[in-house]
Design a protein around this motif. Sequence first.
Motif, PDB file in Angstrom:
ATOM      1  N   TYR A  51       4.168  -8.097  -4.057  1.00 53.39           N
ATOM      2  CA  TYR A  51       3.212  -7.285  -4.824  1.00 53.39           C
ATOM      3  C   TYR A  51       3.301  -7.604  -6.316  1.00 53.39           C
ATOM      4  O   TYR A  51       2.286  -7.639  -7.019  1.00 53.39           O
ATOM      5  CB  TYR A  51       3.489  -5.800  -4.612  1.00 53.39           C
ATOM      6  CG  TYR A  51       2.886  -5.208  -3.358  1.00 53.39           C
ATOM      7  CD1 TYR A  51       1.513  -5.030  -3.234  1.00 53.39           C
ATOM      8  CD2 TYR A  51       3.697  -4.810  -2.295  1.00 53.39           C
ATOM      9  CE1 TYR A  51       0.957  -4.474  -2.083  1.00 53.39           C
ATOM     10  CE2 TYR A  51       3.151  -4.247  -1.137  1.00 53.39           C
ATOM     11  CZ  TYR A  51       1.782  -4.091  -1.043  1.00 53.39           C
ATOM     12  OH  TYR A  51       1.231  -3.550   0.092  1.00 53.39           O
ATOM     13  N   SER A  67       1.734  -4.378   4.978  1.00 51.62           N
ATOM     14  CA  SER A  67       1.845  -4.596   3.534  1.00 51.62           C
ATOM     15  C   SER A  67       1.781  -6.074   3.200  1.00 51.62           C
ATOM     16  O   SER A  67       1.194  -6.461   2.181  1.00 51.62           O
ATOM     17  CB  SER A  67       3.157  -3.992   3.020  1.00 51.62           C
ATOM     18  OG  SER A  67       3.159  -2.584   3.159  1.00 51.62           O
ATOM     19  N   VAL A  98      -0.835  -7.814   0.638  1.00 49.23           N
ATOM     20  CA  VAL A  98      -0.435  -8.676  -0.481  1.00 49.23           C
ATOM     21  C   VAL A  98      -1.248  -9.963  -0.479  1.00 49.23           C
ATOM     22  O   VAL A  98      -1.801 -10.376  -1.516  1.00 49.23           O
ATOM     23  CB  VAL A  98       1.077  -9.008  -0.400  1.00 49.23           C
ATOM     24  CG1 VAL A  98       1.429 -10.137  -1.374  1.00 49.23           C
ATOM     25  CG2 VAL A  98       1.910  -7.775  -0.718  1.00 49.23           C
TER      26      VAL A  98
END
Length: 219
Positions: A137, A165, A169
């Motif tokens: 991130y 996640s 990203v």
Amino acid sequence: MTDIFQEVSEDMRREKAQKLWSKYGNYVLGAALAVVIGVAGYVAYQHYQKQQAEATGARFQEAISLAQSGKTKEAAAALSTLVKDGSSGYQTLARFRLAAETANDKVEDGIKAYDALAADSSLGPVLQSLAKVRGGYLLVDTASYADLAGKIEPLTAANEPWRHSAREVLGLAAWKAKDLANASKWYQAVITDKDVPPALRQRAELMLQLIASDQPAKA
């Protein structure tokens, strides 16, 4: 006559027992005492461990409160102390939170902190992967899509715990690189996964709307 034999038999058993006790009684008492001391020591140790964990937990919460109050330096100092002397579970939590606080102060140092966590095999693969994603991130604004994909894409597989996640990203990195095809691919992967958290699904749906609006109109 039967009573006499019974009394003789009981006397013999009593005498044999007394001889055995005289010979082995100290060992029996010693073993019993060792068991009592061992149990007492274990209970005392468990109590000590519980007290230490509670104290460390309170210190961790205090560090979080400092961070939430904007006292970044104080929070970082408190977390650094926990990393050194906190109980094992809170040491790991403190390391991850310290990496986040470090990134708030200087992104490059935060990336290094997450890289160090990702390289620490003592954490185990799940937490190492988490550190890679968290570092990912932070890299979105500076790393190329290709470099970030080389680092993060293995974490997007269906059996990876942080796949949602990791896909986000890469979707964001591709969008920033104006690679709309890959951006759409990764955000589609997010929303089509039945296990994706609702908040992340909503973000992915919003990004897909933005991507659609960026697509050139067909003739």
